[in-house]
Design an enzyme around this catalytic site. Sequence first.
Site, short mmCIF file in Angstrom:
data_model
loop_
_atom_site.label_atom_id
_atom_site.label_comp_id
_atom_site.label_asym_id
_atom_site.label_seq_id
_atom_site.Cartn_x
_atom_site.Cartn_y
_atom_site.Cartn_z
N SER A 1 109.16 35.46 -41.73
CA SER A 1 108.01 35.46 -42.51
C SER A 1 107.44 34.09 -42.74
O SER A 1 108.35 33.02 -42.92
CB SER A 1 108.49 36.20 -43.90
OG SER A 1 107.62 35.90 -45.08
N LYS B 1 113.48 36.11 -44.58
CA LYS B 1 113.30 37.26 -43.94
C LYS B 1 113.50 37.32 -42.49
O LYS B 1 113.53 36.24 -41.84
CB LYS B 1 111.80 37.61 -44.06
CG LYS B 1 111.54 38.10 -45.30
CD LYS B 1 112.16 39.33 -46.00
CE LYS B 1 111.70 40.56 -45.21
NZ LYS B 1 110.38 40.91 -45.52
N GLU C 1 109.18 48.11 -35.10
CA GLU C 1 108.07 48.62 -35.91
C GLU C 1 107.07 48.97 -35.07
O GLU C 1 106.14 50.21 -35.15
CB GLU C 1 107.62 47.67 -37.19
CG GLU C 1 108.60 47.18 -38.27
CD GLU C 1 108.23 46.13 -38.99
OE1 GLU C 1 107.42 46.29 -39.99
OE2 GLU C 1 108.53 44.91 -38.72
#
Length: 490
Positions: A305, A311, A318
């Site tokens: 991130s 993160k 995804e």
Amino acid sequence: MSIEAPAEEAEPPAEAEATQEKASPAGATTLWHGRFAAGPSDALSALSDSLPFDQRMFAEDIAASRAHVTMLCDVGLLSADERDGIGEALAQVQAEIAEGRMEWAPTDEDIHTAVERRATELCVAAAKMHTGRSRNDQVVTDLRLWTRRAIDEVAASILSLARTLAERARQAHAADVRLPGYTHLQQAQPVGLAHHLSAHAWALLRDLQRLGDARRRTDVSPLGAGALAGSSLPLDPHRTAAELGFAAVFENSLDAVSDRDFVADTLYALAMAAMHLSRLGEEIVLWSSAEFGFVELDDAFATGSSMMPQKKNPDAAELARAKAGRLIGHLAGFLTTLKGLPLAYNKDLQEDKEPLFDAVDTVRLTVMALDGLLGTARFDADAMARGADDPFAAATDVAEWLVAEGMAFRDAHALVAGLVREALESPDPHTSAARLVELVSQHPDLGPSAAQRLAPGGAYRARTTPGAGGPDAVSRQLDRLDAALAAAAG
Ligand code: ARG
């Protein structure tokens, strides 16, 4: 009486201007200019030229032209010298395009026009190349050749992913890794991780079968159908089909030039594959979350991130989840393009290529990323076992123990449900699992033997029926999966 439009041509839309250098300048000739006093407007060219996307069929276009030229010579419509001269010109055009040296002309509407135009510059006899042929049978011949190859390539990548799943399943099986199986995304019954991974591999094997079906329907030569009605010249469609390695030849010239079922079949097979990749992607997203903690992705297949330093995001999974939308859109969009088209060729059919090309590219990319992701992922057997070995997950198997002892399943279900309820009512939720074990061990109809089902791995090992998620059944399944993968590799 006819009413003429104002002499001045309307301004082309702004977007069309960007592609202006591709549009035909006044005086330039198209393949069909003879009947027209003027060339197409810039706006028309920008809308209808397909060269930007159909150039990727150049090798197929040249192969089909070679086959056609060979046949024309065999039936006496070209001399051997002409055939050889055209063959050499086509070889040069192929090299120019492959090496990025081809100088595209403003009048090159599509790859067929471009190849013929360039070949004719190199060899005058190439002006005979289009004898008995139309772009209508030519384009669908090229597209069938392209699709046949694309299916083989995409199938090989799907097979590779299925093999990776099978390999990871073998490792998980050897290490006796089990996880809670889910229904309604609630922990249901423990199964082997090998069982879960294999489930995805079986789905991919069905995708390979669907691609194989699409390939069979693709493998039919339309060359020789002409514009729509065949030819008065002594063409031999069987000869060109054999030359191009097609398994069959068209039966009806109208059908041959208007049939795009093979495109829809391929889009459907790819949409189904993408849907499977999407479901697999969603599980990886869930499993890699802190809440599940079942899998850690290799750094090469995760992203960070820009704001939150801690993160680690499962972008590939995804995107696998997301890309299915695009694939389903291509299928729905193309079927909508086809519906209501009168026979035979209509320019609408030019809309077959972009969705097909994108579908093939998208599935291949997604499969490659998931293959790498799964090949390098680290599964956390302890995190999985916490759910899999939770005594509550073995409740069904305790009920089945009672059934094996002669109790009706309904009664067994009610009895165990009562114990589950009692255990869940224990004042400290952390002790409810231990309480369930205690209740089962002490119940007069159950006892220590039934309680073994609640021990770590107990329920999982008890599931031995064909295709079940317990280790003995999974051993047999993995052998069958290997055999199916070998068969799919042909
Ligand atoms: N670019 C066209 C297509 O993709 C080729 C066929 C054109 N035929 C025609 N009669 N204009 O379908």
